[in-house]
Design an enzyme around this catalytic site. Structure first.
Site, short mmCIF file in Angstrom:
data_model
loop_
_atom_site.label_atom_id
_atom_site.label_comp_id
_atom_site.label_asym_id
_atom_site.label_seq_id
_atom_site.Cartn_x
_atom_site.Cartn_y
_atom_site.Cartn_z
N ALA A 349 4.59 -16.20 -6.21
CA ALA A 349 6.04 -16.21 -6.10
C ALA A 349 6.59 -16.55 -7.47
O ALA A 349 5.86 -17.01 -8.33
CB ALA A 349 6.49 -17.25 -5.08
N MET A 350 7.88 -16.30 -7.66
CA MET A 350 8.48 -16.58 -8.97
C MET A 350 9.86 -17.18 -8.78
O MET A 350 10.69 -16.64 -8.05
CB MET A 350 8.53 -15.27 -9.79
CG MET A 350 9.21 -15.41 -11.14
SD MET A 350 8.33 -16.57 -12.23
CE MET A 350 9.73 -17.21 -13.16
N GLU A 351 10.08 -18.28 -9.49
CA GLU A 351 11.26 -19.11 -9.27
C GLU A 351 12.53 -18.64 -9.96
O GLU A 351 13.33 -19.45 -10.40
CB GLU A 351 10.94 -20.53 -9.74
CG GLU A 351 10.82 -20.73 -11.27
CD GLU A 351 9.40 -20.62 -11.83
OE1 GLU A 351 8.54 -20.03 -11.14
OE2 GLU A 351 9.16 -21.11 -12.93
N ASN A 352 12.77 -17.34 -10.07
CA ASN A 352 14.00 -16.85 -10.70
C ASN A 352 15.19 -17.60 -10.11
O ASN A 352 15.30 -17.75 -8.90
CB ASN A 352 14.16 -15.36 -10.44
CG ASN A 352 12.87 -14.61 -10.65
OD1 ASN A 352 12.37 -14.57 -11.76
ND2 ASN A 352 12.30 -14.08 -9.58
N GLU A 385 8.74 -23.26 -5.37
CA GLU A 385 9.72 -22.46 -6.12
C GLU A 385 11.09 -23.15 -6.14
O GLU A 385 11.77 -23.15 -7.16
CB GLU A 385 9.85 -21.05 -5.53
CG GLU A 385 8.54 -20.26 -5.45
CD GLU A 385 7.73 -20.28 -6.74
OE1 GLU A 385 8.33 -20.34 -7.84
OE2 GLU A 385 6.48 -20.24 -6.65
N HIS A 388 11.50 -25.85 -8.65
CA HIS A 388 11.78 -25.35 -10.00
C HIS A 388 13.29 -25.15 -10.25
O HIS A 388 13.70 -25.07 -11.40
CB HIS A 388 11.12 -23.99 -10.21
CG HIS A 388 9.68 -24.03 -10.62
ND1 HIS A 388 9.21 -24.79 -11.66
CD2 HIS A 388 8.61 -23.35 -10.14
CE1 HIS A 388 7.90 -24.56 -11.80
NE2 HIS A 388 7.51 -23.70 -10.88
N GLU A 407 4.94 -26.66 -14.24
CA GLU A 407 4.15 -26.22 -13.10
C GLU A 407 3.50 -27.40 -12.37
O GLU A 407 3.40 -27.40 -11.15
CB GLU A 407 3.09 -25.21 -13.54
CG GLU A 407 3.67 -23.89 -14.02
CD GLU A 407 4.57 -23.21 -12.99
OE1 GLU A 407 4.58 -23.61 -11.81
OE2 GLU A 407 5.30 -22.29 -13.39
#
Ligand SMILES: *[C@@H]1O[C@H](CO)[C@@H](O)[C@H](O)[C@H]1NC(C)=O
Ligand SMILES: *[C@@H]1O[C@H](CO)[C@@H](O)[C@H](O)[C@H]1NC(C)=O
Ligand SMILES: *[C@@H]1O[C@H](CO)[C@@H](O)[C@H](O)[C@H]1NC(C)=O
Ligand SMILES: *[C@@H]1O[C@H](CO)[C@@H](O)[C@H](O)[C@H]1NC(C)=O
Ligand SMILES: [Zn+2]
Length: 956
Positions: A349-352, A385, A388, A407
């Site tokens: 997953a990516m915390e945009n 996520e 973040h 992280e």
């Protein structure tokens, strides 16, 4: 990113075995990294950039454009970006996007050069034949552009000006460009899926760490924060999403096409790597706006959303956000939180910021199909996520060398938030297995590296990518957990709050956090530290590895030593701290909590730990990042306590005693019989964590002794240990008709059945076969509890014949859920019929039967079946030339049980054969396989007799 290095669970299950022995650890890890490496290699192959001018040479030059870092002359203020991805192929069969972008930047140091990141983009030329236009803002005159060119290697667009830019003035740089919307999972890319027989295309992004520059020209470093104004042009029938809330969508016509144009509210001041935009036909679900006014939406494939697979995510997101707001004591800074599941996604997953992207398995939960572990994956990844959103997004590391803080922090806090959302799960305890032990495994190798590196040691995109590893995530989480424990959670959280307040919308280095924590610790009367937080933490983050603390209860001495799993390993990197740590030693004596004692030297004497009668236990709840060894009498006393009343020892420490003992035995610090004896009490143990520790450690024994005379006594010994557990679960599940209610029991039920079947508890194979037969009677109703499918399929197919196998195969072919297919693929490898195994091996290399991406699974699985092992090895030797891309995973997986001189010779002959064939691939992998086998041969020769004798004694 969350779970950056992802491997699917059944494979992980088999690889677990690899992660045991000393050398094996390295091999197991290299498999984990294989995916990341592949990504890097792909990036390198795709480096076909517009080249017009000076070609970059490999000779390092001192020119600013040959350095990877931006000069400190310009600062971006805001961008206006319009992007138009085409979701259908163009005349050349390519998917492309076009874009227009302007950036306002401030000149802070005189320069006649503009360097801006750009990679894989083609630019339109201006009237003056340049790739960009420059204007002054606020009445400033812009210098004339002399020339523009591209530096492929450093990924810069370079603009040479006739005169200097003026300090304190702002300018506007404008470009028009085109890029490819490739299916490479990086930058602005496309993802495809099929819905009701129709192929659909999604345009989406993954910018972290350095791919924003492939979507539009930008100052692509985390400290170059700016405000982004985005407009997306997209086909009718699609929805456009971005970090900011959409403010309106209009129908417009461009190039004779009817399209939609969606604008978004400007973002907060943020880093480029956190940008995201997605164009899709996805529907969403949302929760009603409460008093809080944060709009929460979950997006994904229509089928999944309508099937309710996003409901769990929607239900937990709001509690998690609320928890984090109160933990950080800082309001969620955005008006909305979108989370979207993508059919193709490289990380977990990516915390945009405001638009978090997920692999489907980490956002969707389907109670009928997904297991409990899948559900836990969803809640921990969402929590990671969302953590973040503050730590990482609001306050960002200045450069990637501090990625560990970002992280490690999110990994640590994710357990706190998940615990709030699922308070009955005791999920914080799992942090020890999932993060601390994981970090111990890699960090006990000489090849490990310190958490933090110097800023100038990390420059190229590849060096940045390499930082996304287990040390960064798990050791980061483990040392932050230790820090939070010795400061107390309230001091830790208060320091965090002050840190977020002071550095909001800007960038920091890790010492900024220590400073804020120190201020709170100093003003709090209850924190007593032997040194400053910085002095304590430097030892944990600036040197690789961790200590084993030895307590000698005869003398009361406590000492520490750098722990390495390989007793012959030589450390060749010096440390400023001599591989000594400031170790917070929490401990108990005969069950009484004795508080905390700091070990500040190599060795010290502590009168209170001197005892001839009481048991001493150190590192309570494994909150410290270290292992513990004792004198043999104290080990005896601990074992005695476990046998008489194990509840006197906290559950996490029961797991720790087993894991430390086996690990110390592997490092030849402790006698292996002592390690085995820590498992004697297991016949009374019902809890997951100690069982899981034992099973992980004993897995290697099974691999090594599967075909030897040790197998019988080992099986008999463990059968006696697991029978009571198996019976216990039978009772609490009312004869296997209900799920256990406790979270950890659901996991331990799987352990109980797995071990019971493995050690041939008769009722176990009856149970698994009974479920499977029921399913065969009515294929439309699968009665197997979803948490138990792996073990049930495997054992039922092992006990059955061709009919059971063929049914499993039919179900595999008919399965639409990936997780289900993976479990069946594993189950099919368990049969005891050589001809079925051979047929399955041939199926594996037929792309019409098994997808090419999955070819390694059946082969590696079959190799872990004692009957299948020689078949897989023969098959591989005959066909390896067809599988050169998977060579590495296959050879390491197939020979993992090799432990005899004869097998070693076979492997060496194979190495010669491969060398003679002239195929250069994979020779390094064979060397590793040979090393692995040698280590196994050695381990067996050193331990077999002792293990055998001890096991025989146990049945006497
Ligand atoms: C250890 O953890 C348990 C919960 O898992 C908690 O109840 C206990 O207080 C902890 N002990 C110490 C000494 O921190
Ligand atoms: C380990 O302990 C066993 C039994 O206590 C003993 O027989 C053996 O010699 C010990 N091995 C080593 C290497 O010390
Ligand atoms: C448990 O279930 C099995 C299979 O359904 C059945 O044969 C057995 O009698 C049951 N045992 C008890 C104690 O209910
Ligand atoms: C195969 O799958 C389809 C749709 O998923 C289902 O309707 C059918 O019953 C399945 N066949 C068997 C034999 O289970
Ligand atoms: Zn992360």
């Amino acid at each position: 990113m969350g779970k950056g290095f992802y491997i699917s669970k059944p494979l992980a299950f088999v690889l677990l075995a690899l992660a045991v022995g000393s050398l094996l650890t390295i091999l197991g890890l290299s498999l984990i990294y294989a995916q990341e490496k592949r990504r890097n290699e792909e990036n390198m192959v795709n480096n076909t950039v517009t080249t017009l001018a000076p070609y970059s040479t490999s000779i390092p030059s001192n020119e600013p454009w040959d350095k990877y870092r931006l000069p400190d002359t310009l600062l971006p203020e805001y961008y206006n970006i319009t992007l138009w991805p085409r979701l259908t192929k163009d005349d050349l069969g390519m998917y492309i996007f076009t874009g227009k972008s302007g950036v306002a930047f401030l000149c802070v140091k005189e320069t006649d050069l503009i360097l801006i990141h750009s990679s894989n983009l083609n630019y339109s030329l201006t009237a003056e034949k340049h790739h960009a236009e420059l204007m002054g803002l606020g009445g400033t005159r812009a210098p004339v552009i002399l020339k523009t060119w591209f530096q492929d290697q450093t990924e810069f667009m370079v603009i040479q000006l006739r005169e200097n830019l003026q300090v304190g003035k702002s300018y506007w740089l404008y470009t028009e460009f085109q890029g490819e919307l490739a299916d490479d999972l990086g930058g602005f890319y496309r993802s495809e899926y099929v819905e009701n027989g129709v192929e659909k295309v999604v345009a989406t992004t993954q910018m972290q760490p350095t791919a924003a520059r492939t979507a539009f020209p930008c100052f692509d470093e985390p400290s170059m924060k700016a405000v982004f104004h985005l407009t997306l042009i997209h086909p009718p029938g699609t929805v456009a999403l971005a970090n900011g809330m959409e403010t309106g969508t209009e129908n417009i016509t461009i190039e004779n096409q009817q399209v939609l144009q969606t604008r978004f509210e400007p973002t907060e001041k943020m880093s480029t790597y956190l940008l995201a935009f997605v164009i899709s036909e996805f529907p969403s679900i949302q929760s009603p706006l409460g008093a809080n006014k944060i709009l929460v939406r979950i997006w994904g494939r229509r089928e999944a959303i309508e099937n309710g697979e996003g409901d769990y995510a929607l239900n937990v997101t709001f509690p998690v956000l609320k928890y984090l707001e109160s933990y950080y004591n800082t309001t969620y800074p955005l008006s909305k939180s979108d989370q979207i599941a993508l059919p193709d996604f490289s990380a977990g997953a990516m915390e945009n910021w405001g638009l978090v992207t997920y692999r489907e398995t980490f956002l969707f939960y389907e109670p009928k199909v997904s297991s409990h572990e899948d559900k836990e994956g969803v809640i921990t990844v969402i929590s990671h996520e969302l953590a973040h959103m503050w730590f990482g997004n609001l306050v960002t590391m200045r450069w990637w060398n501090d990625l560990w803080l970002n992280e490690g922090f999110a990994s640590y806090v994710s357990y706190l938030a998940a615990d709030y959302a699922e308070p009955t799960w005791n999920i914080k305890e799992l942090m020890v297995l999932q993060q601390v032990y994981r970090a111990f495994t890699v960090d006990a190798l000489v090849s490990s590296h310190p958490l933090s590196s110097r800023e100038d040691a990390v420059n190229t995109p590849q060096q940045i990518e390499e930082l996304f590893d287990a040390v960064t995530y798990s050791k980061g989480a483990a040392v932050l957990r230790m820090l939070s424990e010795f400061l107390s959670e309230s001091v830790f959280a208060k320091g965090l709050h002050n840190y977020l307040q002071e550095h909001a919308y800007s960038n920091t280095v890790y010492t900024d956090l220590w400073k804020k924590l120190q201020e709170v610790a100093d003003s709090d009367g209850n924190v007593h530290l032997p040194a400053s937080i910085e002095e304590i933490m430097n030892r944990w983050i600036l040197q690789a590895g961790f200590p084993v603390v030895t307590i000698d209860t005869h003398t009361g001495s406590i000492s520490q030593q750098h722990f390495l799993i390989d007793p012959e390993a030589v450390v060749n990197k010096p440390s400023d701290y001599n591989y000594e740590w400031f170790v917070p030693i929490t401990w108990m004596k005969n069950g009484r909590n004795m508080g905390q004692h700091w070990l500040l030297n190599k060795s010290t004497s502590y009168e209170l730990m001197k005892t001839e009668t009481n048991w001493i236990l150190a590192n309570l709840n494994v909150t410290g990042y270290y292992r513990v060894n004792y004198d043999s009498q104290n080990w005896e006393r601990l074992i005695k306590q476990l046998t008489s009343d194990h509840q006197a020892i906290p559950v996490l420490n029961r797991g720790q005693i087993i894991d430390d003992a086996f690990t110390l035995a592997r490092a030849k610090i402790l006698n292996i019989t002592m390690a085995l004896r820590t498992t004697q009490y297991l016949s009374n143990e019902k809890e997951y964590i100690p069982w899981e520790s034992a099973i992980r450690n004993l897995e290697y024994f099974f691999l090594m002794f599967d075909r030897t005379e040790v197998r019988g006594p080992l099986e008999a010994y463990l059968r006696r240990k697991v029978e009571p557990l198996f019976h216990y679960f039978k009772v609490i599940t009312s004869n296997w008709t209900r799920k256990p209610t406790r979270h950890m029991d659901q996991y331990n039920q799987l352990n109980a059945i797995t071990m019971a079947c493995k050690t041939r508890v008769k009722a176990c194979s009856e149970l698994t076969s009974m479920w499977y037969r029921q399913w065969m009677k009515d294929p439309n109703v699968n009665p197997v509890p979803s948490d138990l499918k792996t073990v049930v399929y495997c054992n039922a197919i092992a006990a059955g014949g061709v009919e059971e196998w063929d049914f499993g195969w039919a179900m595999f072919k008919n399965s639409t859920v990936a997780a289900e297919a993976e479990k069946l693929m594993y189950g099919l490898s368990c049969t005891k019929e050589p001809w079925l195994l051979n047929r399955y091996l041939h199926y594996a290399i037929d792309p019409n039967l098994i997808r090419k991406q999955d070819v390694t699974y059946p082969i590696v699985y079959i190799a872990s079946n004692v009957i299948g092992q020689p078949l897989a090895w023969d098959f591989f030797r005959a066909k390896w030339q067809l599988m050169t891309t998977e060579f590495r995973v296959l050879i390491l997986g197939i020979v993992k049980t090799f432990s005899t001189e004869f097998q070693l010779q076979q492997l060496q002959r194979f190495q010669e054969e491969v060398a003679e064939s002239g195929v250069s691939l994979g020779t390094h992998a064979i060397e590793q396989a040979i090393e692995q086998t040698k280590a196994n041969v050695k381990w067996v020769s050193e331990n077999k007799v002792q293990v055998m004798d001890w096991l025989i004694q146990q049945s006497a």
